[in-house]
Design a protein around this motif. Structure first.
Motif, PDB file in Angstrom:
ATOM      1  N   ARG A  83       0.852  -1.195   0.000  1.00  0.00           N
ATOM      2  CA  ARG A  83       0.000   0.000   0.000  1.00  0.00           C
ATOM      3  C   ARG A  83       0.876   1.229   0.000  1.00  0.00           C
ATOM      4  N   GLN A  84       0.363   2.325  -0.556  1.00  0.00           N
ATOM      5  CA  GLN A  84       1.110   3.582  -0.552  1.00  0.00           C
ATOM      6  C   GLN A  84       1.525   3.865   0.899  1.00  0.00           C
ATOM      7  N   PRO A  85       2.829   4.009   1.159  1.00  0.00           N
ATOM      8  CA  PRO A  85       3.320   3.999   2.550  1.00  0.00           C
ATOM      9  C   PRO A  85       2.707   5.040   3.469  1.00  0.00           C
ATOM     10  N   ALA A  86       2.568   6.283   3.031  1.00  0.00           N
ATOM     11  CA  ALA A  86       1.984   7.302   3.912  1.00  0.00           C
ATOM     12  C   ALA A  86       0.534   6.969   4.235  1.00  0.00           C
ATOM     13  N   ASP A  87      -0.225   6.511   3.232  1.00  0.00           N
ATOM     14  CA  ASP A  87      -1.614   6.122   3.473  1.00  0.00           C
ATOM     15  C   ASP A  87      -1.689   4.953   4.457  1.00  0.00           C
ATOM     16  N   ARG A  88      -0.760   4.022   4.335  1.00  0.00           N
ATOM     17  CA  ARG A  88      -0.740   2.884   5.250  1.00  0.00           C
ATOM     18  C   ARG A  88      -0.535   3.358   6.690  1.00  0.00           C
ATOM     19  N   LEU A  89       0.378   4.307   6.883  1.00  0.00           N
ATOM     20  CA  LEU A  89       0.661   4.782   8.235  1.00  0.00           C
ATOM     21  C   LEU A  89      -0.524   5.529   8.836  1.00  0.00           C
ATOM     22  N   ILE A  90      -1.205   6.332   8.039  1.00  0.00           N
ATOM     23  CA  ILE A  90      -2.381   7.043   8.543  1.00  0.00           C
ATOM     24  C   ILE A  90      -3.463   6.043   8.939  1.00  0.00           C
ATOM     25  N   PRO A 127       9.410  -1.707  13.965  1.00  0.00           N
ATOM     26  CA  PRO A 127       9.245  -2.518  12.760  1.00  0.00           C
ATOM     27  C   PRO A 127       7.879  -2.430  12.097  1.00  0.00           C
ATOM     28  N   THR A 128       6.885  -1.894  12.778  1.00  0.00           N
ATOM     29  CA  THR A 128       5.574  -1.741  12.168  1.00  0.00           C
ATOM     30  C   THR A 128       5.370  -0.352  11.594  1.00  0.00           C
ATOM     31  N   VAL A 129       6.188   0.595  12.018  1.00  0.00           N
ATOM     32  CA  VAL A 129       6.007   1.991  11.613  1.00  0.00           C
ATOM     33  C   VAL A 129       7.089   2.429  10.628  1.00  0.00           C
ATOM     34  N   ASN A 130       8.328   2.241  10.987  1.00  0.00           N
ATOM     35  CA  ASN A 130       9.435   2.753  10.179  1.00  0.00           C
ATOM     36  C   ASN A 130       9.795   1.772   9.063  1.00  0.00           C
ATOM     37  N   ASN A 131       9.471   2.157   7.829  1.00  0.00           N
ATOM     38  CA  ASN A 131       9.790   1.324   6.658  1.00  0.00           C
ATOM     39  C   ASN A 131       9.382  -0.133   6.899  1.00  0.00           C
ATOM     40  N   ALA A 132       8.139  -0.304   7.314  1.00  0.00           N
ATOM     41  CA  ALA A 132       7.665  -1.617   7.756  1.00  0.00           C
ATOM     42  C   ALA A 132       7.711  -2.669   6.657  1.00  0.00           C
ATOM     43  N   ALA A 133       7.369  -2.289   5.430  1.00  0.00           N
ATOM     44  CA  ALA A 133       7.347  -3.280   4.351  1.00  0.00           C
ATOM     45  C   ALA A 133       8.750  -3.803   4.070  1.00  0.00           C
ATOM     46  N   ASP A 151      18.414  -1.008   9.441  1.00  0.00           N
ATOM     47  CA  ASP A 151      19.153   0.000  10.203  1.00  0.00           C
ATOM     48  C   ASP A 151      20.650  -0.089   9.953  1.00  0.00           C
ATOM     49  N   ARG A 152      21.157  -1.292   9.806  1.00  0.00           N
ATOM     50  CA  ARG A 152      22.597  -1.479   9.610  1.00  0.00           C
ATOM     51  C   ARG A 152      23.030  -1.155   8.188  1.00  0.00           C
ATOM     52  N   SER A 153      22.168  -1.529   7.212  1.00  0.00           N
ATOM     53  CA  SER A 153      22.511  -1.330   5.804  1.00  0.00           C
ATOM     54  C   SER A 153      21.233  -1.107   5.008  1.00  0.00           C
ATOM     55  N   PRO A 154      20.707   0.120   5.038  1.00  0.00           N
ATOM     56  CA  PRO A 154      19.410   0.394   4.410  1.00  0.00           C
ATOM     57  C   PRO A 154      19.341  -0.011   2.938  1.00  0.00           C
ATOM     58  N   GLU A 155      20.388   0.274   2.169  1.00  0.00           N
ATOM     59  CA  GLU A 155      20.351  -0.051   0.742  1.00  0.00           C
ATOM     60  C   GLU A 155      20.309  -1.562   0.517  1.00  0.00           C
ATOM     61  N   LEU A 156      21.036  -2.307   1.328  1.00  0.00           N
ATOM     62  CA  LEU A 156      21.003  -3.758   1.210  1.00  0.00           C
ATOM     63  C   LEU A 156      19.635  -4.298   1.615  1.00  0.00           C
ATOM     64  N   SER A 187       9.679  10.683   7.351  1.00  0.00           N
ATOM     65  CA  SER A 187      10.838  10.117   8.039  1.00  0.00           C
ATOM     66  C   SER A 187      10.731   8.600   8.198  1.00  0.00           C
ATOM     67  N   HIS A 188       9.525   8.056   8.013  1.00  0.00           N
ATOM     68  CA  HIS A 188       9.301   6.619   8.181  1.00  0.00           C
ATOM     69  C   HIS A 188       9.132   5.873   6.861  1.00  0.00           C
ATOM     70  N   THR A 189       9.230   6.560   5.728  1.00  0.00           N
ATOM     71  CA  THR A 189       8.875   5.893   4.469  1.00  0.00           C
ATOM     72  C   THR A 189       9.966   5.971   3.402  1.00  0.00           C
ATOM     73  N   THR A 190      11.175   6.357   3.771  1.00  0.00           N
ATOM     74  CA  THR A 190      12.214   6.570   2.757  1.00  0.00           C
ATOM     75  C   THR A 190      12.496   5.306   1.945  1.00  0.00           C
ATOM     76  N   LEU A 191      12.549   4.150   2.604  1.00  0.00           N
ATOM     77  CA  LEU A 191      12.784   2.892   1.900  1.00  0.00           C
ATOM     78  C   LEU A 191      11.489   2.318   1.331  1.00  0.00           C
ATOM     79  N   ASP A 192      10.426   2.398   2.105  1.00  0.00           N
ATOM     80  CA  ASP A 192       9.153   1.845   1.641  1.00  0.00           C
ATOM     81  C   ASP A 192       8.648   2.559   0.391  1.00  0.00           C
ATOM     82  N   ASP A 193       8.882   3.863   0.282  1.00  0.00           N
ATOM     83  CA  ASP A 193       8.463   4.592  -0.914  1.00  0.00           C
ATOM     84  C   ASP A 193       9.131   4.017  -2.157  1.00  0.00           C
ATOM     85  N   ARG A 194      10.392   3.704  -2.054  1.00  0.00           N
ATOM     86  CA  ARG A 194      11.121   3.172  -3.205  1.00  0.00           C
ATOM     87  C   ARG A 194      10.673   1.747  -3.533  1.00  0.00           C
ATOM     88  N   LEU A 195      10.415   0.952  -2.509  1.00  0.00           N
ATOM     89  CA  LEU A 195       9.895  -0.386  -2.744  1.00  0.00           C
ATOM     90  C   LEU A 195       8.527  -0.317  -3.409  1.00  0.00           C
TER      91      LEU A 195
END
Length: 337
Positions: free
Chosen positions: A142-149, A194-200, A228-233, A307-315
């Motif tokens: 789901r669109q990450p911001a919409d999912r969080l709301i 894990p449910t809020v920050n880039n959860a997917a 957290d250790r390697s966001p791109e990976l 601040s919680h969707t930087t990775l999820d947006d790209r996914l």
């Protein structure tokens, strides 16, 4: 002699750990002929089996069990998962595993081998615990911001009684009830939750640190995850795992997604699919929930969500592009990429 009202109430308290949800629930159990039958019924309920999987007398899996294929629905919170779960469960019936939280590791392999359908808030690595010749994995995004709301509104909709009943399993609920949306998403305890920050990405790239997604316990340490250790990976791992699934869908294209997932699994698609976990609707029907006001979007909230969707947006952007390509290929009668 049929059981009494008090016996039904005590049965709920001692077996399920809670009071009956309504007078109608009590009335529905008054017809049992004795306490032993009432106890057997309560212990056979999905609620009891989810909480006490090791109490099940399922014996051990056979070679035939292990050679059969299975389907696993990886349910990311607030991605229309309950709706898809109900539609798929209709096909599998008693072959659906009752574990709905991230608790597959609590089950003996022999017990899991009896089931053909697994649906829950599992992390991706735990799907490897399913004993089957082949496991076809599906999910919804789901669109990450919409999912969080949606997640925030769902958390706030829980009543104080529900929070008290579940205790620390509902820590995230208690925080949402105490804070406005901006304060909630800006809270330091959620920076790596894990449910809020880039959860997917977290759920698709590594193990989750807790069984219940609503949990938030003081002293919990988040931050050891790959995200957290390697966001791109972590993002690359999540993308690869998503692409390796039998199918995935998008909440924003629900009907096409359901048809695509069912076709990929070789199942006849349902004529329609209900939306079981819409907060506004279930708050009117579920005894543990109450109506909540809509969330008003503003720049401060947008910043807190970002601040919680930087990775999820790209996914999600990748998933949208792939889903569109697959739909176009299907329309042309071609094999999807």
């Amino acid at each position: 002699m049929p059981v009494s009202r008090d016996e039904v109430v005590y049965g709920f308290k001692f077996i399920l750990g809670r009071d009956p949800e309504s007078e109608a629930a009590i009335d529905a159990h008054l017809g049992f002929g004795d306490v032993a039958t009432l106890r057997k019924s309560l212990m056979a309920s999905r609620e009891y089996r989810e909480r006490h999987p090791l109490d099940l007398d399922l014996g051990y899996g056979t070679d035939a069990d292990l050679e059969r294929p299975a389907v696993a629905f990886l349910h990311i919170p607030k991605c229309a998962g309950t709706s898809l779960h109900m539609a798929l469960t209709a096909h599998y019936g008693t072959m659906a595993c009752p574990e709905r939280h991230n608790g597959l590791a609590d089950w003996p392999a022999g017990a899991l081998a009896h089931y053909r359908f697994f649906s829950g808030h599992f992390d991706f690595p735990s799907l490897g615990l399913i004993p089957a010749e082949k496991v076809s994995i599906v999910t919804m995004l789901r669109q990450p911001a919409d999912r969080l709301i949606s997640l925030y509104r769902f958390l706030r909709a829980h009543t104080p009684q529900a929070v008290a009943l579940e205790g620390q399993n509902m820590g995230l609920v208690a925080l949402a009830r105490a804070l406005d949306p901006v304060s909630f998403f800006s809270h330091e305890m959620l920076a790596r939750h894990p449910t809020v920050n880039n959860a997917a990405v977290r759920q698709l790239s590594g193990a989750l640190p807790q069984k219940r997604w609503e949990a938030l316990r003081p002293g919990d340490v988040y931050g050891a995850a790959l995200a957290d250790r390697s966001p791109e990976l972590a993002l690359a791992t999540a993308q690869a795992n998503l692409m390796g699934m039998a199918a995935f869908g998008l909440v924003e294209r629900m009907d096409q997604s359901v048809a695509h997932i069912f076709a990929a699994l070789g199942l006849a698609a349902p004529g329609g699919i209900g939306h079981f976990q819409q907060t506004g609707r279930i708050a009117q029907e579920h005894p543990a929930l109450e109506p909540v006001a809509p969330v008003t979007a503003d720049p401060a909230l947008a910043d807190a969500l970002a601040s919680h969707t930087t990775l999820d947006d790209r996914l999600y952007d990748m998933a949208v592009a792939v889903f569109a390509a697959r739909q176009a290929a299907a329309a042309q009668g071609e094999e999807p990429a």
